[in-house]
Scaffold this motif. Sequence first.
Motif, mmCIF file in Angstrom:
data_model
loop_
_atom_site.group_PDB
_atom_site.id
_atom_site.type_symbol
_atom_site.label_atom_id
_atom_site.label_comp_id
_atom_site.label_asym_id
_atom_site.label_seq_id
_atom_site.Cartn_x
_atom_site.Cartn_y
_atom_site.Cartn_z
ATOM 1 N N THR A 3 -5.019 -4.493 5.393
ATOM 2 C CA THR A 3 -6.166 -3.958 5.733
ATOM 3 C C THR A 3 -6.904 -4.745 7.051
ATOM 4 O OG1 THR A 3 -7.238 -4.814 3.977
ATOM 5 C CG2 THR A 3 -6.709 -2.719 3.662
ATOM 6 N N ALA A 13 0.911 -0.917 0.211
ATOM 7 C CA ALA A 13 -0.060 -0.017 0.042
ATOM 8 C C ALA A 13 0.772 1.227 -0.035
ATOM 9 C CB ALA A 13 -0.859 0.017 1.239
ATOM 10 N N LYS A 39 -5.299 6.720 -0.702
ATOM 11 C CA LYS A 39 -6.142 5.811 0.213
ATOM 12 C C LYS A 39 -7.076 5.087 -0.472
ATOM 13 C CE LYS A 39 -5.184 8.428 4.418
ATOM 14 N NZ LYS A 39 -5.007 7.108 5.395
ATOM 15 N N THR A 81 0.514 -3.549 7.903
ATOM 16 C CA THR A 81 0.233 -3.313 6.304
ATOM 17 C C THR A 81 -0.578 -3.902 5.538
ATOM 18 O OG1 THR A 81 2.197 -5.257 5.883
ATOM 19 C CG2 THR A 81 2.936 -2.912 6.176
ATOM 20 N N ASP A 123 -5.461 2.082 -2.201
ATOM 21 C CA ASP A 123 -5.072 1.048 -1.334
ATOM 22 C C ASP A 123 -6.237 0.093 -1.006
ATOM 23 O OD1 ASP A 123 -2.534 2.242 -0.860
ATOM 24 O OD2 ASP A 123 -3.051 2.878 1.298
ATOM 25 N N ASN A 143 -0.357 5.721 9.756
ATOM 26 C CA ASN A 143 -0.733 7.032 9.060
ATOM 27 C C ASN A 143 -2.294 6.505 8.636
ATOM 28 O OD1 ASN A 143 0.960 8.995 8.927
ATOM 29 N ND2 ASN A 143 2.194 7.919 7.354
ATOM 30 N N GLY A 144 -2.987 5.965 9.373
ATOM 31 C CA GLY A 144 -4.402 5.591 9.209
ATOM 32 C C GLY A 144 -4.567 4.536 7.946
ATOM 33 N N GLY A 145 -3.554 3.930 7.554
ATOM 34 C CA GLY A 145 -3.658 2.824 6.535
ATOM 35 C C GLY A 145 -3.520 1.589 6.687
ATOM 36 N N PRO A 146 -3.314 0.780 5.971
ATOM 37 C CA PRO A 146 -3.327 0.890 4.325
ATOM 38 C C PRO A 146 -4.691 1.364 4.143
ATOM 39 C CG PRO A 146 -2.426 -1.312 4.930
ATOM 40 C CD PRO A 146 -3.028 -0.655 6.242
ATOM 41 N N GLY A 147 -4.846 2.246 3.125
ATOM 42 C CA GLY A 147 -6.084 2.916 2.921
ATOM 43 C C GLY A 147 -6.583 3.551 4.045
ATOM 44 N N VAL A 148 -7.756 3.268 4.532
ATOM 45 C CA VAL A 148 -8.269 4.027 5.516
ATOM 46 C C VAL A 148 -8.640 2.908 6.667
ATOM 47 C CG1 VAL A 148 -9.288 6.083 4.411
ATOM 48 C CG2 VAL A 148 -10.619 4.025 4.711
ATOM 49 N N ASP A 186 6.954 -5.296 12.613
ATOM 50 C CA ASP A 186 7.160 -5.440 11.318
ATOM 51 C C ASP A 186 6.953 -6.879 10.730
ATOM 52 O OD1 ASP A 186 8.786 -3.651 8.795
ATOM 53 O OD2 ASP A 186 9.259 -5.759 8.888
ATOM 54 N N THR A 187 6.573 -6.838 9.484
ATOM 55 C CA THR A 187 6.215 -8.232 8.883
ATOM 56 C C THR A 187 7.459 -9.034 8.564
ATOM 57 O OG1 THR A 187 4.615 -6.951 7.503
ATOM 58 C CG2 THR A 187 4.838 -9.424 6.971
ATOM 59 N N GLN A 188 8.631 -8.397 7.949
ATOM 60 C CA GLN A 188 9.763 -9.283 7.702
ATOM 61 C C GLN A 188 10.880 -9.346 8.848
ATOM 62 O OE1 GLN A 188 9.983 -6.205 4.692
ATOM 63 N NE2 GLN A 188 10.691 -7.697 3.040
#
Lengths: 448, 305
Positions: B168, A219, A418, B166, A421, B252-257, B144-146
């Motif tokens: 949704t 994303a 956003k 990372t 994403d 930062n509010g994500g991924p997406g919203v 962290d994923t990795q």
Amino acid sequence: MKITSDLSKQLLRGVNRREFLAGTSAAAFAASTPFIAARPALAAGPVEIVHWSWLAASDGEVWAKMIDAFNDAHKDKGVKIRMELVPEEQYITKVLAAAATGKAPDFGWGTAGKGAGMARDEVTVPLDDLAKKADLDLSDFSDASLKASRYPKYDNKLFMIPMDLMSLQPEINLDIAKEAGLDPTNPPQDGRMLLDWAMAMTKREGGKVTRSGIMMTGAGVQTTVTWGIIAAQMGFRRASDDLKTACVNPEAGKQAMQWVLDLFDKHKVSTRDVTDRYKAFGTGQGGIFWTGPWTLNGYIGQKLNFQTSLFPKVGSTLRTYSEMGGLELYAQADKGRLDATMQAVKWLSDNSFLWTTVGRGASPRKSILGRPDYKTAGAPWAVRGAFVDGMAFATEGEIPVVAGPDFTIYSGGNFLAKTLDGVWAGQTTIDQAMEQIQQQWQRGLDEG
Amino acid sequence: MSSATLPAKMPPRWGHRIDDDRRVDFVGYLFVAFFSVPFFLFNILPVFFGIYVGFTRWSIIGSPRWVGLDNFTQAFNDRWVWVGFENVLLYGLLIVPSVTVLGLVFALFVNRGYPLSGLARALFFAPNVVSATVIGLVWVWLLDTQYGLVNHYFSFFGVGAIPWLTSTQWSLVGVSIASVWWDLGLAFVLFLAALQDIPSDLTEAALVDGAGPWARLRFIILPHLRPVLSMVVTLQLISTLRIFSQVYVMTNGGPGVSSQSPIYYVYQVAIVRNLFGYASAIAMLLFIGILMLTLLQRFILSERA
């Protein structure tokens, strides 16, 4: 503390508690408002031009050298620049707040096309006349850089002096290319070749991508800017040339979304699991990474074996992301400061050789690009050259309207990122996303 | 001690006489002013100004332009405002019970006075004194994923890498984990203080009557903890509805919203897009929402208490 001084004893003798409190209150008030005492002292010193910048890391380091060089050159001339660092995401709000209180910095660092709101609100100052008065040779700037510095919706005046031009171009990890048996002297030039390279460079374990052929994130900014570039190559326009219609050729925009999704799900040359793309590419977790010249100093410093190449033509037209940095002047109560500031900006522009060879981006100045040592100074041309030559087709810049931040394709947190994403995560369909983008962008264009 | 009679009314020592019976204690007012003036300037005044701005279109420069209820209408039709409210309710469902239950369990453990319970008390409370930003940054690394430690330890049990921050599907959970870790300390301390206030003769009597640990918890401890329980849940609910720093630092509010909270959206609208009127309107809606939920929750808990 034992009071030994007679004067101190005299001063304190006879002071009752109320008087003492009144005195300390006055002292506290004076201490909390240092400008009252500081003002005459400041006025007595050299003229100080206040500069706000959000450049950080290696960018900031080189820019600080530029400011130091100005101050050294003007040591005995009664003028100096005081630079203050302001976080990028708060930059515009802080400039607006400072301007509203009549204390705007004299000049600052901006990105072309993102300041339409400040031009509308007359916070940034039109520069055509000031530049002429300061003898800044505008004919030495590339036409594209001057065009990007103007706002068609606000009398098409010049609101920025261009300082550098940046584009997104692929960086290729040469160790991985060699391991995959690829010829770095013939890097990918079209979509088919790009995918072949990506396939060869990708590593998988049980169907899971552990090393991306094309470095991507699940994303955010990397996927958004990739979509923006590929969509433009496929014929999508974020806004019509007259800035009246949003999303010209939406079908091409949808095809580009599918192209990005296919990297993850069909071709399996990218993984959504990458969080820090810069770090991942630097540690060999990606074969090809399209990014900007701001990464060069870091990767050279860590001795990464890489080269850059021109962005491949995936769609019908060769295009890539473009960003232009520059200096903008802010409105001052004392108009005389604007002339002095423009003189400083002229000096910085005339002496921007260091900035555009070691700092970042290509120079917008023809005279600097034409210098015989331009290709040999700074980072090796093998890693720097694509960022200069690639400017020829770097056309995907900002949309110069008040809602410009909603349109930018180089963002991980704006409206566009956003919305997209949701597509990468499978929560929103491609059609739904395009409809939302179309509606919001049209509102943005209508706003002015 | 002398038994001399004191005058009926002692005059203030540093006051100004304005008539025979009343004195104005200026020193007192001065001390109050040090707090009340900044409080008025930086808390009260902005609240009323914010309400006013909510009815205007304003980007700091120039005067606010009155637009009536436009901002509120827009907010009701803004999909991302509702996503923010949905998310914050999910945050509440994840964070409030976790903090309450874990805070109580840890407090019960420390209250037993096991060896090293002093150290445990310090350790459980420690995260609460660190800023939310630092907590967020630390958990970005841990999750962290990795290369995150959490996934590393999970892999010992055959669990594949979870994209905590990372994806949704997981981002709300990732942020909630950090928030629970941060908030736990306060709940723990409040419960511990309440546990130490329970009269020991009650538990001793229960022991004599043969009550087991579960019976003591159910019939003695929990009834005594109800007021504190109500306070912890209320504080936690308000804190969760206002969640910002962790969201800002971690996703930062994500991924997406997917992890966007209403306050984060207010920040985005105000600071990134410079739409201060619209941001104020959303903030007011959030205030009304928090007020109603808090009143409802307090009503329910006080009814039971």
